[in-house]
Design a protein around this motif. Sequence first.
Motif, short mmCIF file in Angstrom:
data_model
loop_
_atom_site.label_atom_id
_atom_site.label_comp_id
_atom_site.label_asym_id
_atom_site.label_seq_id
_atom_site.Cartn_x
_atom_site.Cartn_y
_atom_site.Cartn_z
N ILE A 524 75.70 76.99 9.55
CA ILE A 524 76.02 78.40 9.85
C ILE A 524 76.44 78.53 11.30
O ILE A 524 75.78 77.98 12.19
N PHE A 525 77.52 79.26 11.54
CA PHE A 525 77.89 79.64 12.91
C PHE A 525 77.82 81.16 13.02
O PHE A 525 78.36 81.87 12.16
N ASP A 526 77.20 81.61 14.08
CA ASP A 526 77.04 83.05 14.31
C ASP A 526 78.14 83.54 15.25
O ASP A 526 78.19 83.16 16.41
N ARG A 527 79.02 84.38 14.71
CA ARG A 527 80.09 85.00 15.47
C ARG A 527 80.96 84.00 16.23
O ARG A 527 81.06 84.05 17.47
N PRO A 528 81.60 83.08 15.51
CA PRO A 528 82.54 82.18 16.19
C PRO A 528 83.75 82.98 16.64
O PRO A 528 84.18 83.91 15.95
N LYS A 529 84.30 82.61 17.79
CA LYS A 529 85.43 83.42 18.32
C LYS A 529 86.77 82.72 18.11
O LYS A 529 87.76 83.35 17.78
N ALA A 530 86.81 81.40 18.31
CA ALA A 530 88.09 80.69 18.23
C ALA A 530 88.68 80.82 16.81
O ALA A 530 89.88 81.00 16.65
N ARG A 531 87.83 80.65 15.81
CA ARG A 531 88.23 80.86 14.41
C ARG A 531 87.06 81.57 13.74
O ARG A 531 85.92 81.31 14.08
N ILE A 532 87.33 82.43 12.77
CA ILE A 532 86.22 83.22 12.21
C ILE A 532 85.81 82.82 10.80
O ILE A 532 84.80 83.27 10.29
N TYR A 533 86.62 81.95 10.14
CA TYR A 533 86.34 81.62 8.74
C TYR A 533 85.47 80.38 8.59
O TYR A 533 85.56 79.44 9.37
N GLY A 534 84.65 80.38 7.56
CA GLY A 534 83.77 79.24 7.27
C GLY A 534 84.55 77.96 7.01
O GLY A 534 84.11 76.87 7.37
N SER A 535 85.71 78.09 6.37
CA SER A 535 86.51 76.91 6.03
C SER A 535 87.06 76.23 7.28
O SER A 535 87.37 75.04 7.26
N GLU A 536 87.14 76.98 8.38
CA GLU A 536 87.73 76.41 9.60
C GLU A 536 86.68 76.04 10.65
O GLU A 536 87.00 75.42 11.66
N THR A 537 85.42 76.44 10.43
CA THR A 537 84.38 76.19 11.43
C THR A 537 83.22 75.41 10.82
O THR A 537 82.99 74.25 11.16
N ALA A 538 82.49 76.05 9.89
CA ALA A 538 81.31 75.41 9.32
C ALA A 538 81.67 74.22 8.44
O ALA A 538 80.97 73.20 8.45
N ALA A 539 82.76 74.33 7.68
CA ALA A 539 83.14 73.24 6.76
C ALA A 539 83.42 71.92 7.49
O ALA A 539 82.89 70.88 7.10
#
Lengths: 559, 92
Positions: A524-539
């Motif tokens: 889980i990422f809380d309020r990512p700024k660079a990218r906001i979607y799970g597929s681009e950050t958490a995945a």
Amino acid sequence: MTWRLKFSLFALLFAFLLIVVRLFYWQVVRAEDLADLGQSQYGRITKILSQRGEIETSDGFPIAANRVSYRIFANPKDIEDKEFVVNLLSPILKIDSATLSAQLSQNLFWVSLSTDVDSKTKNQIEKYDIRGIGFEQEFSRFYPEASMAAHLIGFVGKDDNGDSKGYFGLEGFYDKLLRGKEKSIIQVYDALGRPILAKINDDKRGEDGKTLVLSINRSIQFVAEKELKEGIERYGAEGGMVGVLDPKTGEILAMASFPSFDSKKYEEYPQENYKNPFISNLYEPGSTFKPLIMGSAINEKKLKPTTVCPICSGPISVGGYELKTWNDKYYPGTNMIEVIQHSDNTGMVFVGQTLGLDGMLKYFDKFGIGSVTGIDLQGEVAPEIKEKNDWYEADLATASFGQGISITPIELLTSFSSIANNGKMMQPHLVKEVHSRNGDVVDIEPKLISRPISEATAKVMTEMLVNAVDKGEAKWTAIKEYRIAGKTGTASIPIQGKYDPEKTIASFIGFAPADDPKFVMLVIFDRPKARIYGSETAAPVFFSIARDILSLYGIPPDR
Amino acid sequence: MRPRIILSVLFVAIVALTFTRIAVANRLSTNGAVLGGLEEQINFYETENALIKEKIFNLSSLNNISSKAARLGFVEDRKGFVINSEVPVAIR
């Protein structure tokens, strides 16, 4: 015999009798008082502090242990040149001169100057052989892996009596077990202070604290923390969490969250950092909740994977609200497999309405949503699920795609793990063995909480989730050589009654290998700024950690 | 005659017991020093043991190994490979 002789004999016998009576009085009647008096003069009560038990990872490495430390004390009355002592000790002990000077100016025989001093510093001071300065050995807590797993460990502080006490995490939950019992003995000494070989009285039986052996895999914990930290920096997130669990036993393999703290220097961090957000924070899970709702509807035989969604050709109006897909794309004639693949909100509304409110509440209960999991950590919370009468049509619709409902990450991970374990949901736990000093070992057995779905439903859901990974938005980052089941999640955060489109909780949940899962993981990422979607950050972070775990376990590719 | 014998026996007994007490006390008196020495040795080795354990834990921590590896120039290899052996002809 003349009367004189008789009188003398009688007098001697009488004197002898007096002595015997007096001896009887002191040696029998007052025996205990004499013994106590003797002990108080020549016996010293020695308190043997019990050593706090260690906390070890599954490979036997202690992540919380005890080290030798010293308390430096002074007898101000015995120190002649106080200025010299202050100037000498101030830079070594890193205490300012004014404070040291004030301590040495006190009209006392014993003043504590510093505690938790390591042996190197103690030896440095001892070299000077300063009259009036002494050392007392004690044990203090130390953490060889520094701040690793700080949220899991907690920290050791002091209670109102000044005794050591564990707070938060395992130090808090298992404080009594780790603390042990203090022991005191009376040792008799001669006039020169040498111990006398006599019976040593055990006034109070004591025992050292027990050692906890965790299920935590140190390597996985290390990798999880490293990847999470790098991810938070890369995506500019406010914070993040990772949890890895063995679905077959419920053993936690790793759990990390940032912002965190250092257990040794906990007082330097804000108090809100002490709470473990993985068990204490509620959040709206978003699309990672969809597999549970879909699984519930399939388990109730209300739907099949090939059932076609009749309402998925455009936005849906429910209870006065318009519900859209996350990317405003619609797939008329889509089936349930594709609903999960495309993370289609309108398809999930159809699933939720088919399941019905009664069905949904029944499966919340089966999956343990709204109850604590019982994980052995201090501070777990559970969300409150509304009563049936308080649900509106829109609530049912939004809950189907994981919005308008709050859960803790550990709840989601535990519920989801039932899909990876043939429908069986195991209780998450950290401690797998308790060792005592005398060699006794107590095993903590895995515990089955419930069976929310059947084995057949679990297999169907697994294939749907493998399809989601292979063909969904996260396919670009998936590990092609392995069949991995998973689901992305991008949940909007409610702020003052409205959902902010720019602020999200980006997540990914999954397990691998799909056919014989060795781990389930939630990122889980809380309020990512660079990218906001799970597929681009958490995945990407999920698959990066998963690759390392698969390599660590020596699992060959299954494709 | 009889009282004399009794008195003599008593006298000899008292003297013998007194000497025995002195001898036993003399032997015991040095045990305290030996005991003190042993206690000191035990404390010394327990402390040494704890200090060495602390060193070992710090040196074998993953944080320490990882930072040392980075200083030595080790880089994480993200490309794993799998050696698949061919299935024998007989089983094919």
